[in-house]
Design an enzyme around this catalytic site. Structure first.
Site, PDB file in Angstrom:
ATOM      1  CG  LEU A  95     -18.932   7.935  -7.060  1.00 40.59           C
ATOM      2  CD1 LEU A  95     -18.771   8.956  -8.170  1.00 40.59           C
ATOM      3  CD2 LEU A  95     -17.953   6.789  -7.264  1.00 40.59           C
ATOM      4  CG  ASP A  96     -21.772   5.648  -4.722  1.00 38.20           C
ATOM      5  OD1 ASP A  96     -22.169   5.751  -5.882  1.00 38.20           O
ATOM      6  OD2 ASP A  96     -20.720   5.055  -4.379  1.00 38.20           O
TER       7      ASP A  96
ATOM      8  CB  ALA B  72     -13.539  13.661  -4.752  1.00 37.22           C
TER       9      ALA B  72
ATOM     10  CB  VAL C 144      -2.862   5.428   5.997  1.00 34.78           C
ATOM     11  CG1 VAL C 144      -3.703   5.220   7.247  1.00 34.78           C
ATOM     12  CG2 VAL C 144      -3.219   4.365   4.955  1.00 34.78           C
TER      13      VAL C 144
ATOM     14  CB  CYS D 161      12.338  -0.567  18.486  1.00 36.12           C
ATOM     15  SG  CYS D 161      12.124   1.053  19.267  1.00 36.12           S
TER      16      CYS D 161
ATOM     17  CB  THR E 296     -15.717   9.002   4.255  1.00 37.40           C
ATOM     18  OG1 THR E 296     -15.860   7.981   5.240  1.00 37.40           O
ATOM     19  CG2 THR E 296     -16.439  10.247   4.707  1.00 37.40           C
ATOM     20  CB  SER E 297     -18.605   4.274   2.842  1.00 42.06           C
ATOM     21  OG  SER E 297     -17.808   3.741   3.875  1.00 42.06           O
TER      22      SER E 297
ATOM     23  CG  HIS F 100      -8.350   5.958  10.541  1.00 41.17           C
ATOM     24  ND1 HIS F 100      -9.312   5.586   9.643  1.00 41.17           N
ATOM     25  CD2 HIS F 100      -9.017   6.234  11.695  1.00 41.17           C
ATOM     26  CE1 HIS F 100     -10.509   5.634  10.219  1.00 41.17           C
ATOM     27  NE2 HIS F 100     -10.359   6.037  11.456  1.00 41.17           N
TER      28      HIS F 100
ATOM     29  NE  ARG G 222      -3.756   0.433   2.146  1.00 41.11           N
ATOM     30  CZ  ARG G 222      -4.393   1.010   3.153  1.00 41.11           C
ATOM     31  NH1 ARG G 222      -4.393   0.444   4.347  1.00 41.11           N
ATOM     32  NH2 ARG G 222      -5.029   2.141   2.979  1.00 41.11           N
TER      33      ARG G 222
HETATM   34  N1  APR Z   1     -15.096  10.689  -5.559  1.00 36.72           N
HETATM   35  C1  APR Z   1     -15.822  10.808  -4.421  1.00 36.72           C
HETATM   36  N2  APR Z   1     -16.191   9.754  -3.680  1.00 36.72           N
HETATM   37  C2  APR Z   1     -15.808   8.539  -4.099  1.00 36.72           C
HETATM   38  C3  APR Z   1     -15.056   8.335  -5.272  1.00 36.72           C
HETATM   39  C4  APR Z   1     -14.694   9.489  -6.025  1.00 36.72           C
HETATM   40  N3  APR Z   1     -13.992   9.409  -7.146  1.00 36.72           N
HETATM   41  N4  APR Z   1     -14.844   7.001  -5.423  1.00 36.72           N
HETATM   42  C5  APR Z   1     -15.440   6.406  -4.390  1.00 36.72           C
HETATM   43  N5  APR Z   1     -16.037   7.322  -3.592  1.00 36.72           N
HETATM   44  C6  APR Z   1     -16.797   7.119  -2.352  1.00 36.72           C
HETATM   45  C7  APR Z   1     -17.586   5.840  -2.326  1.00 36.72           C
HETATM   46  O1  APR Z   1     -18.880   6.073  -2.859  1.00 36.72           O
HETATM   47  C8  APR Z   1     -17.631   5.526  -0.824  1.00 36.72           C
HETATM   48  O2  APR Z   1     -18.786   6.088  -0.224  1.00 36.72           O
HETATM   49  O3  APR Z   1     -15.861   7.027  -1.305  1.00 36.72           O
HETATM   50  C9  APR Z   1     -16.376   6.220  -0.279  1.00 36.72           C
HETATM   51  C10 APR Z   1     -15.270   5.291   0.157  1.00 36.72           C
HETATM   52  O4  APR Z   1     -15.711   4.528   1.222  1.00 36.72           O
HETATM   53  P1  APR Z   1     -14.791   3.452   1.952  1.00 36.72           P
HETATM   54  O5  APR Z   1     -14.130   2.591   0.935  1.00 36.72           O
HETATM   55  O6  APR Z   1     -15.641   2.778   2.969  1.00 36.72           O
HETATM   56  O7  APR Z   1     -13.639   4.329   2.637  1.00 36.72           O
HETATM   57  P2  APR Z   1     -13.654   5.180   3.983  1.00 36.72           P
HETATM   58  O8  APR Z   1     -15.028   5.672   4.285  1.00 36.72           O
HETATM   59  O9  APR Z   1     -12.561   6.161   3.875  1.00 36.72           O
HETATM   60  O10 APR Z   1     -13.258   4.084   5.053  1.00 36.72           O
HETATM   61  C11 APR Z   1     -13.100   4.471   6.391  1.00 36.72           C
HETATM   62  O11 APR Z   1     -12.441   2.278   7.093  1.00 36.72           O
HETATM   63  O12 APR Z   1     -11.273   0.417   6.421  1.00 36.72           O
HETATM   64  C12 APR Z   1     -11.265   1.501   7.283  1.00 36.72           C
HETATM   65  O13 APR Z   1      -9.498   2.612   8.321  1.00 36.72           O
HETATM   66  C13 APR Z   1     -10.074   2.384   7.060  1.00 36.72           C
HETATM   67  O14 APR Z   1      -9.944   4.783   6.934  1.00 36.72           O
HETATM   68  C14 APR Z   1     -10.686   3.644   6.521  1.00 36.72           C
HETATM   69  C15 APR Z   1     -12.084   3.642   7.100  1.00 36.72           C
END
Ligand code: APR
EC number: 2.3.1.286
Length: 238
Positions: free
Chosen positions: A206-207, A223, A97, A140, A180-181, A113, A63
């Site tokens: 996005l959604d 975004a 991250v 370490c 963020t979802s 995070h 990553r």
């Molecule tokens: N532009 C805007 N939004 C987008 C795009 C884009 N191009 N592509 C995807 N998305 C949206 C998706 O629709 C989704 O709602 O980004 C969101 C990503 O969601 P996740 O994959 O769940 O990521 P996140 O919410 O950052 O996860 C939170 O979960 O796994 C842990 O620690 C990890 O920081 C992470 C945390």
């Protein structure tokens, strides 16, 4: 009499994986529920690390390489432009991250995070910059124990600098959630914390996220398009 200078507009911005998607970094919650072909419990929990440190370190080494090869996109750059404008006081709180906010020019960033670019000793808790390839056998530099892990907050652990984040959130004029979802707490609860404190809320995603109905305003789209448009509105209306 001279007009009193207007106080800068305070904006707290939460970002998630979606803001880095158009830089080529995969988001987490794809339909298959897997994370780069791994179960989240295997690679993002202290128990997973204890069971197989090599697998977990290899996962984060990969990553880190993807993040290092990626470039900030127009969304990261637009937020840095907003932050640089003295009419605004901007705090970016990211769940990501990667370091794309910083490479896009932002300075006031909290990595709640953790970061791929940090290493931490799980024996004595000292921190140092992560090497390109982190190995379980790395000693370490402080205590000499072979207890290196990435400085990343895993499930079951407490995110960083929460008091500072909540204080800024409650004092803000606007809270914006980007990419963020809305599935992972405490970040998923920021919209309610903000609303309770009378702070206006906006979702750019996005959604529709899990918490979409809690926002005062939502705009749905990529975004790298939505964020520069929104920033432009702020800079021209201010
Ligand atoms: N532009 C805007 N939004 C987008 C795009 C884009 N191009 N592509 C995807 N998305 C949206 C998706 O629709 C989704 O709602 O980004 C969101 C990503 O969601 P996740 O994959 O769940 O990521 P996140 O919410 O950052 O996860 C939170 O979960 O796994 C842990 O620690 C990890 O920081 C992470 C945390």
């Amino acid at each position: 009499m001279a007009k009193p200078a207007r106080a800068p507009r305070k904006i707290v911005i939460l970002t998630g994986a979606g803001i880095s998607a158009e830089s080529g970094i995969r988001t987490f919650r794809a339909e298959d529920g897997l994370w780069e072909e791994h179960r989240i419990e295997d690679v993002a929990t202290p128990e997973g690390f204890e069971a197989d440190p090599d697998l977990v370190l290899d996962f984060y080494n990969k990553r880190r390489a993807v993040s290092t090869g990626a470039q900030p996109n127009p969304a990261h750059i637009a937020l840095a432009q907003l932050e640089a404008d003295p009419r605004f006081e901007v705090l970016i709180v990211t769940q990501n991250v990667d370091d794309l906010h910083e490479r896009g020019g932002a300075r006031n960033v909290i990595h709640m995070h953790g970061s791929l670019y940090g290493a931490i000793c799980h024996a004595c808790k000292s921190r140092w910059p992560a090497p390109e390839i982190m190995r379980a056998s790395d000693p370490c530099p402080e205590c000499g124990q072979m207890a290196t892990r990435p400085d990343i907050v895993w499930f079951g652990e407490i995110p960083y600098r929460m008091d500072e984040i909540w204080t800024a959130l409650r004092a803000a004029d606007l809270f914006v959630s980007i990419g963020t979802s809305g599935n992972v707490y405490p970040a998923a609860g920021f919209v309610q914390d903000a609303a309770r404190a009378g702070v206006a809320t906006l979702e750019l995603n996005l959604d529709p996220s899990t918490g979409t109905s809690r926002f005062d305003e939502c705009r749905h789209g990529p975004a790298a398009t939505l964020v520069p448009e929104w920033v432009k509105e702020q800079l021209t209306q201010a």
